[in-house]
Enzyme design. Structure first.
Site, short mmCIF file in Angstrom:
data_model
loop_
_atom_site.label_atom_id
_atom_site.label_comp_id
_atom_site.label_asym_id
_atom_site.label_seq_id
_atom_site.Cartn_x
_atom_site.Cartn_y
_atom_site.Cartn_z
N ASP A 215 0.83 -1.20 0.00
CA ASP A 215 0.00 0.00 0.00
C ASP A 215 0.87 1.26 0.00
O ASP A 215 1.86 1.34 0.74
CB ASP A 215 -0.87 -0.02 1.27
CG ASP A 215 -1.94 1.04 1.29
OD1 ASP A 215 -2.85 0.98 0.46
OD2 ASP A 215 -1.88 1.94 2.15
N GLU A 265 14.37 -15.38 0.73
CA GLU A 265 14.68 -16.44 1.70
C GLU A 265 13.72 -17.61 1.53
O GLU A 265 13.92 -18.68 2.09
CB GLU A 265 14.52 -15.91 3.15
CG GLU A 265 15.62 -14.97 3.59
CD GLU A 265 15.24 -14.23 4.88
OE1 GLU A 265 14.22 -14.59 5.54
OE2 GLU A 265 15.96 -13.27 5.22
C1 NOJ Z 1 -4.49 2.96 -0.86
C2 NOJ Z 1 -5.61 2.03 -0.56
O1 NOJ Z 1 -5.94 1.32 -1.74
C3 NOJ Z 1 -6.75 2.88 -0.06
O2 NOJ Z 1 -7.93 2.14 0.07
C4 NOJ Z 1 -6.33 3.49 1.24
O3 NOJ Z 1 -7.33 4.38 1.69
C5 NOJ Z 1 -5.03 4.27 1.10
N1 NOJ Z 1 -4.04 3.54 0.35
C6 NOJ Z 1 -4.42 4.57 2.46
O4 NOJ Z 1 -3.96 3.39 3.05
#
Ligand code: NOJ
Ligand code: CA
Length: 562
Positions: A215, A265
């Site tokens: 993310d 790993e």
């Molecule tokens: C991207 C994620 O896909 C989204 O749903 C989220 O709100 C933001 N990152 C923050 O984590």
């Protein structure tokens, strides 16, 4: 080519390279299936639907966060990276889910959220308790406020979800958050933060997960000068140099080189895909090198109109880019953050609908206003079928296989998305992201359309019943049947990662061939396109009669026998 034969073709996942051309299905766990009837989807719900996933023909599942969370951002505010939210199940349920998926040859990818934690995470609570100047505070990004007693924010920055990006903690200090205030950003200059995530990657890898979706991969590393620039100055800074104070800094790749050593790993090595909203395909490619995360989401199709010229340029650029870095391309039309593509394509092209109001761009008319439901779905089916024939891997979002539309009319008091409440700048229609996160319809009636035994955590409109799994299951014309057939054929036809464009003489028709002769033809226009005699149609997104492809339709062809 008989479909049954294609359906029995094995998934080609037995090599370490399985990810290069996989069809990955994204599950938003709270909205997939609810096994215990509390209105929230859970891990046992996923286990109960493994046969469905198997029959759909996907290669891997990507699970959005299922970790303990206060749900300030749909689970992307994680309060413990190495556990399961008790509302979704237990670690034992997780192990059962992995076993059930693996038994059917389906891989599993989990979401890792390293840019920020929840403000309820023990590390952040310790940071608050320990006070100014402590080693605990150094794991996050704290600054003294301005003004006599620090009562003013250190800078006027806005968060991605709208509203201020700095939050006071009551002792003259403020912390930085890119997203909601419940999502404090980690300080990746601190070695403890590195340790926390190396431990997390090993924890899930040891439990058998095959990979990670990372993310906000472009946000981790920051370099904040002593005197902070203003929001306007920040906005004006170049995002392609690798030196922007907040986004896509070159040093972030040192983090991923460290992670790569952990992935390697394992046997087979764990895989990763970066969510990196960066300025250019060149910047994106840096996340996708074999020494880094290996793959990065390419959101270009998701941002494009249903338009032949845009599709062709995007496909050509991205294939060139991934070939240059040794990665494989990724294709996405929908996910949990955007309006579903059936709905996007049922509205006038974005270019035409953006209007300026004061200093803001807005989309004229709410999604329901001018929605052409049938046209949107027809174009979505065509775009998906074309995408599924492309070299590289494809990421599908739960519910798109049913042809679901966005749910636009959720009352404000039942909405959950912080982007809706904080008025995010990018949220052009002002409706936030709940409309694509409405729980799936499994049956045509009953409480929550078979999602669970009681009402679902987001309201489901009546029209959802007609697009349920039960309604579409036996119907050969349904979107579900189209996805099943296409995914089964894709296993059978999958071949080298190249394509060759075939000129069609039409600006609105695209046609390409893969190395084994598998062709895809998409008609983005409205006039019929004669397919010629070069091959036999094996699947199409709309009926093809007499080798004529109608408008807003895609067909796959294979070389005719003999
Ligand atoms: C991207 C994620 O896909 C989204 O749903 C989220 O709100 C933001 N990152 C923050 O984590
Ligand atoms: Ca539940």
């Amino acid at each position: 080519m008989a479909l049954t034969e294609a359906q029995t073709a094995p998934r080609r996942l037995d090599t370490p390279d399985w990810w290069r051309q996989a069809a990955v299905y994204q599950i938003y766990p709270r909205s997939f299936a609810d096994a215990n009837g509390d209105g929230i989807g859970d891990l046992r719900g996923i286990v109960s639907r493994v046969d469905y996933l198997d029959e759909l023909g996907i290669d891997a599942v990507w699970l959005s966060p299922f970790y303990p969370s206060e749900l300030a951002d749909g689970g992307y505010d994680v309060s413990d990276y190495r556990d399961v939210d008790p509302r979704l199940g237990t670690l034992a349920d997780f192990d059962d889910m992995v076993a059930a998926l693996h038994a059917r040859g389906i891989k599993i990818i989990v979401d890792i959220v390293p840019n920020h934690s929840s403000d309820q995470h023990e590390l952040f609570r310790a940071a608050l308790a320990a006070g100014k100047g402590s080693p605990e505070r150094d794991r996050y990004i704290f600054r003294d406020g301005l003004g006599e007693n620090g009562e003013l924010p250190p800078a006027d920055w806005r968060s991605v979800f709208g509203g201020p990006a700095w939050e006071p903690v009551g002792d003259g200090q403020w912390y930085f958050h890119h997203f909601a205030k419940e999502q404090p950003d980690f300080n990746w200059d601190n070695p403890d933060v590195h340790e926390e995530f190396l431990k997390t990657l090993r924890f899930w890898s040891d439990r058998g997960v095959d990979g990670f979706r990372v993310d906000v991969a472009h946000g981790l590393v920051k370099d904040l000068p002593e005197v902070l620039p203003s929001a306007a100055e920040l906005d004006a800074m170049d995002r392609t140099s690798g030196r922007h104070p907040l986004w896509d800094r070159d040093e972030v790749h040192e983090v991923y080189a460290e992670w790569r050593r952990v992935f390697d790993e394992y046997d087979p090595p764990r895989i990763a895909v970066a969510e990196a909203w960066v300025a250019t395909p060149e910047r994106r490619a840096k996340y996708a090198t074999p020494a880094g995360l290996g793959q990065a989401f390419n959101f270009d199709l998701l941002e494009a109109d249903f338009d032949a010229a845009q599709f062709r340029e995007i496909i050509t650029d991205n294939l060139a880019q991934s070939a240059a870095t040794g990665s494989s391309s990724t294709w996405v039309l929908s996910n949990h953050d955007v309006v579903r593509h059936a709905t996007r394509y049922g509205l006038a092209p974005l270019q035409g609908r953006r209007v300026k109001q004061g200093t803001e761009w807005i989309i004229a008319g709410g999604p329901e206003d001018q929605l052409d439901r049938d046209g949107g779905l027809r174009r979505a089916r065509a775009a998906t079928l074309f995408m599924l024939a492309l070299p590289g891997s494809t990421y599908l979002y739960q519910g798109e296989e049913l042809g679901l539309h966005e749910v636009a009319d959720i009352p404000a008091e039942q909405r959950q998305d912080p982007a809706f409440f904080r008025g995010a700048d990018h949220d052009k229609d002002g409706l936030g992201r709940d409309g694509c996160r409405v729980p799936l319809p499994w049956t045509s009636d009953g409480p929550s359309f078979g999602f669970g035994d009681g009402p679902a955590h987001l309201p489901q409109p009546e029209w959802l019943g007609a697009s349920s799994v039960a309604a579409e299951d036996g119907d050969p014309e349904s979107t579900l049947s189209l996805y099943r057939r296409a995914l089964a054929l894709r296993h059978r036809l999958q071949t080298g990662e190249e394509l060759e464009w075939i000129e069609t003489g039409r600006a609105d028709v695209l046609r390409f061939a893969r190395p084994n002769g598998w062709q895809a033809v998409a008609n983005f226009g409205t006039e019929d396109y004669p397919l010629g005699t070069d091959g036999q149609v094996v699947v199409s997104s709309a009926p093809v009669a007499g080798a004529v492809l109608p408008g807003a339709a895609t067909a796959w062809l294979v070389p005719s026998a003999g």
